[in-house]
Enzyme design. Structure first.
Site, PDB file in Angstrom:
ATOM      1  N   LYS A  93       0.830  -1.207   0.000  1.00 45.46           N
ATOM      2  CA  LYS A  93       0.000   0.000   0.000  1.00 45.46           C
ATOM      3  C   LYS A  93       0.872   1.268   0.000  1.00 45.46           C
ATOM      4  O   LYS A  93       2.082   1.187   0.256  1.00 45.46           O
ATOM      5  CB  LYS A  93      -0.908  -0.015   1.240  1.00 45.46           C
ATOM      6  CG  LYS A  93      -1.914  -1.160   1.258  1.00 45.46           C
ATOM      7  CD  LYS A  93      -2.821  -1.021   2.482  1.00 45.46           C
ATOM      8  CE  LYS A  93      -3.867  -2.107   2.526  1.00 45.46           C
ATOM      9  NZ  LYS A  93      -4.865  -1.854   3.599  1.00 45.46           N
ATOM     10  N   TYR A 106     -12.089  -2.640  -3.656  1.00 40.65           N
ATOM     11  CA  TYR A 106     -12.686  -2.785  -2.330  1.00 40.65           C
ATOM     12  C   TYR A 106     -14.209  -2.744  -2.367  1.00 40.65           C
ATOM     13  O   TYR A 106     -14.834  -2.309  -1.395  1.00 40.65           O
ATOM     14  CB  TYR A 106     -12.131  -1.687  -1.417  1.00 40.65           C
ATOM     15  CG  TYR A 106     -10.711  -1.945  -0.970  1.00 40.65           C
ATOM     16  CD1 TYR A 106     -10.394  -3.038  -0.167  1.00 40.65           C
ATOM     17  CD2 TYR A 106      -9.675  -1.081  -1.324  1.00 40.65           C
ATOM     18  CE1 TYR A 106      -9.098  -3.270   0.265  1.00 40.65           C
ATOM     19  CE2 TYR A 106      -8.367  -1.302  -0.897  1.00 40.65           C
ATOM     20  CZ  TYR A 106      -8.089  -2.409  -0.099  1.00 40.65           C
ATOM     21  OH  TYR A 106      -6.811  -2.634   0.341  1.00 40.65           O
ATOM     22  N   PHE A 138     -15.385   3.016   7.018  1.00 39.62           N
ATOM     23  CA  PHE A 138     -14.001   3.312   6.643  1.00 39.62           C
ATOM     24  C   PHE A 138     -13.786   3.336   5.130  1.00 39.62           C
ATOM     25  O   PHE A 138     -12.667   3.552   4.669  1.00 39.62           O
ATOM     26  CB  PHE A 138     -13.049   2.296   7.298  1.00 39.62           C
ATOM     27  CG  PHE A 138     -13.346   0.851   6.974  1.00 39.62           C
ATOM     28  CD1 PHE A 138     -12.835   0.257   5.821  1.00 39.62           C
ATOM     29  CD2 PHE A 138     -14.126   0.078   7.825  1.00 39.62           C
ATOM     30  CE1 PHE A 138     -13.084  -1.076   5.521  1.00 39.62           C
ATOM     31  CE2 PHE A 138     -14.397  -1.263   7.538  1.00 39.62           C
ATOM     32  CZ  PHE A 138     -13.874  -1.831   6.379  1.00 39.62           C
ATOM     33  N   ARG A 196      -1.819 -14.809   3.248  1.00 39.92           N
ATOM     34  CA  ARG A 196      -2.574 -14.202   4.359  1.00 39.92           C
ATOM     35  C   ARG A 196      -1.852 -14.439   5.686  1.00 39.92           C
ATOM     36  O   ARG A 196      -1.832 -13.573   6.547  1.00 39.92           O
ATOM     37  CB  ARG A 196      -3.989 -14.787   4.428  1.00 39.92           C
ATOM     38  CG  ARG A 196      -4.861 -14.399   3.261  1.00 39.92           C
ATOM     39  CD  ARG A 196      -5.386 -12.993   3.337  1.00 39.92           C
ATOM     40  NE  ARG A 196      -6.378 -12.831   4.394  1.00 39.92           N
ATOM     41  CZ  ARG A 196      -7.106 -11.731   4.569  1.00 39.92           C
ATOM     42  NH1 ARG A 196      -6.950 -10.698   3.746  1.00 39.92           N
ATOM     43  NH2 ARG A 196      -7.966 -11.639   5.546  1.00 39.92           N
ATOM     44  N   THR A 213      -5.584  -8.001  10.010  1.00 39.89           N
ATOM     45  CA  THR A 213      -5.748  -6.635   9.494  1.00 39.89           C
ATOM     46  C   THR A 213      -5.209  -5.561  10.435  1.00 39.89           C
ATOM     47  O   THR A 213      -4.561  -4.609   9.996  1.00 39.89           O
ATOM     48  CB  THR A 213      -7.259  -6.367   9.255  1.00 39.89           C
ATOM     49  OG1 THR A 213      -7.784  -7.438   8.482  1.00 39.89           O
ATOM     50  CG2 THR A 213      -7.475  -5.067   8.514  1.00 39.89           C
ATOM     51  N   ARG A 249       2.460  -7.258   9.000  1.00 40.14           N
ATOM     52  CA  ARG A 249       1.758  -6.215   9.763  1.00 40.14           C
ATOM     53  C   ARG A 249       2.210  -6.190  11.219  1.00 40.14           C
ATOM     54  O   ARG A 249       2.308  -5.121  11.829  1.00 40.14           O
ATOM     55  CB  ARG A 249       0.252  -6.436   9.657  1.00 40.14           C
ATOM     56  CG  ARG A 249      -0.298  -6.049   8.284  1.00 40.14           C
ATOM     57  CD  ARG A 249      -1.654  -6.639   8.069  1.00 40.14           C
ATOM     58  NE  ARG A 249      -2.346  -6.155   6.888  1.00 40.14           N
ATOM     59  CZ  ARG A 249      -3.434  -6.719   6.389  1.00 40.14           C
ATOM     60  NH1 ARG A 249      -3.937  -7.804   6.966  1.00 40.14           N
ATOM     61  NH2 ARG A 249      -4.020  -6.225   5.324  1.00 40.14           N
ATOM     62  N   ASN A 262      -1.900  -0.225   7.162  1.00 37.34           N
ATOM     63  CA  ASN A 262      -1.375  -1.544   7.560  1.00 37.34           C
ATOM     64  C   ASN A 262      -0.473  -2.188   6.502  1.00 37.34           C
ATOM     65  O   ASN A 262      -0.381  -3.405   6.398  1.00 37.34           O
ATOM     66  CB  ASN A 262      -2.527  -2.469   7.981  1.00 37.34           C
ATOM     67  CG  ASN A 262      -3.546  -2.679   6.883  1.00 37.34           C
ATOM     68  OD1 ASN A 262      -3.452  -2.063   5.816  1.00 37.34           O
ATOM     69  ND2 ASN A 262      -4.504  -3.546   7.113  1.00 37.34           N
ATOM     70  N   HIS A 320      -1.978  -5.443   1.512  1.00 37.23           N
ATOM     71  CA  HIS A 320      -3.302  -6.048   1.339  1.00 37.23           C
ATOM     72  C   HIS A 320      -3.103  -7.371   0.614  1.00 37.23           C
ATOM     73  O   HIS A 320      -2.251  -7.466  -0.265  1.00 37.23           O
ATOM     74  CB  HIS A 320      -4.215  -5.147   0.483  1.00 37.23           C
ATOM     75  CG  HIS A 320      -5.418  -5.877  -0.032  1.00 37.23           C
ATOM     76  ND1 HIS A 320      -6.536  -6.098   0.739  1.00 37.23           N
ATOM     77  CD2 HIS A 320      -5.665  -6.484  -1.229  1.00 37.23           C
ATOM     78  CE1 HIS A 320      -7.413  -6.802   0.034  1.00 37.23           C
ATOM     79  NE2 HIS A 320      -6.913  -7.047  -1.163  1.00 37.23           N
ATOM     80  N   GLU A 323      -9.609  -9.582  -7.970  1.00 36.27           N
ATOM     81  CA  GLU A 323      -8.720  -8.461  -7.637  1.00 36.27           C
ATOM     82  C   GLU A 323      -7.535  -8.351  -8.602  1.00 36.27           C
ATOM     83  O   GLU A 323      -7.093  -7.255  -8.922  1.00 36.27           O
ATOM     84  CB  GLU A 323      -8.236  -8.604  -6.186  1.00 36.27           C
ATOM     85  CG  GLU A 323      -9.372  -8.433  -5.186  1.00 36.27           C
ATOM     86  CD  GLU A 323      -8.944  -8.564  -3.730  1.00 36.27           C
ATOM     87  OE1 GLU A 323      -7.721  -8.614  -3.463  1.00 36.27           O
ATOM     88  OE2 GLU A 323      -9.833  -8.621  -2.864  1.00 36.27           O
TER      89      GLU A 323
HETATM   90  P1  CMP Z   1      -7.167  -4.607   3.720  1.00 35.48           P
HETATM   91  O1  CMP Z   1      -6.659  -5.961   3.927  1.00 35.48           O
HETATM   92  O2  CMP Z   1      -6.572  -3.791   2.644  1.00 35.48           O
HETATM   93  O3  CMP Z   1      -8.757  -4.682   3.480  1.00 35.48           O
HETATM   94  C1  CMP Z   1      -9.616  -3.595   3.759  1.00 35.48           C
HETATM   95  C2  CMP Z   1      -8.920  -2.492   4.481  1.00 35.48           C
HETATM   96  O4  CMP Z   1      -9.745  -1.534   5.115  1.00 35.48           O
HETATM   97  C3  CMP Z   1      -8.119  -3.084   5.599  1.00 35.48           C
HETATM   98  O5  CMP Z   1      -7.007  -3.778   5.076  1.00 35.48           O
HETATM   99  C4  CMP Z   1      -7.800  -1.862   6.443  1.00 35.48           C
HETATM  100  O6  CMP Z   1      -6.599  -1.227   6.068  1.00 35.48           O
HETATM  101  C5  CMP Z   1      -8.956  -0.915   6.126  1.00 35.48           C
HETATM  102  N1  CMP Z   1      -9.741  -0.627   7.324  1.00 35.48           N
HETATM  103  C6  CMP Z   1      -9.855   0.571   7.898  1.00 35.48           C
HETATM  104  N2  CMP Z   1     -10.662   0.517   8.967  1.00 35.48           N
HETATM  105  C7  CMP Z   1     -11.070  -0.765   9.086  1.00 35.48           C
HETATM  106  C8  CMP Z   1     -11.909  -1.451   9.994  1.00 35.48           C
HETATM  107  N3  CMP Z   1     -12.497  -0.842  11.011  1.00 35.48           N
HETATM  108  N4  CMP Z   1     -12.088  -2.764   9.810  1.00 35.48           N
HETATM  109  C9  CMP Z   1     -11.498  -3.406   8.760  1.00 35.48           C
HETATM  110  N5  CMP Z   1     -10.692  -2.797   7.857  1.00 35.48           N
HETATM  111  C10 CMP Z   1     -10.476  -1.495   8.015  1.00 35.48           C
END
Ligand code: CMP
Length: 139
Positions: free
Chosen positions: A10, A50, A58, A86, A92, A103, A113, A116, A127
């Protein structure tokens, strides 16, 4: 089972100089990077990536952040690649991700974070198509 999945560094990971570290961990694990692309993604493409989070609190921040700078997208191949990638990246929320995961070692936030990765084979296919399409962005 041999699989292909999508992994993205990211904008925070790119600006912090973590591209090499992420790639190193993927290769060290024994997975293969079969496609690699650095792009400055368009907002529309990140909305598509997304789509499952549309309507969540968010979503707006996520899409703006993801289109705020360059990202590095890679297609990673190997045995059970979806699950293995993963597990390499960790949960996450960087605050909860265990040390040893990407992470866990580099993030202390849920929204910034570093990486992805697709969470299923179906999502991986979708994706990869989204991020590697011409209109996703250029550099
Ligand atoms: P990612 O794996 O990229 O998938 C969705 C992204 O939304 C996640 O990582 C986070 O960086 C972002 N995000 C921000 N706030 C939240 C939340 N409350 N719960 C889950 N994902 C979140």
């Amino acid at each position: 089972m041999n699989q292909r999945t999508l992994l993205i560094v990211k904008p925070d990971g790119v600006s912090r100089g973590l591209i090499g570290e992420v790639i190193r961990r993927v290769e060290q694990k024994g997975l293969h990077i079969v496609r690699l692309r650095m792009i400055y993604p368009r907002r529309k493409c990140m909305e598509k990536l997304y789509d499952i989070h549309k309507g969540k609190s968010f979503f707006e921040d996520l899409v703006s952040f993801m289109s705020s700078g360059p990202i590095v997208a890679m297609v990673v191949e190997g045995d059970e690649a979806v699950r293995v990638v993963r597990s390499l990246i960790g949960p996450t929320d960087g605050r909860k991700a265990p040390p040893g995961t990407i992470r866990g070692d580099y993030a202390i936030s849920i929204s910034r974070n570093v990486v992805h990765a697709a969470d299923s084979l179906e999502r991986a296919e979708y994706e990869i198509e989204v991020v590697f399409s011409e209109e996703c962005g250029d550099f």
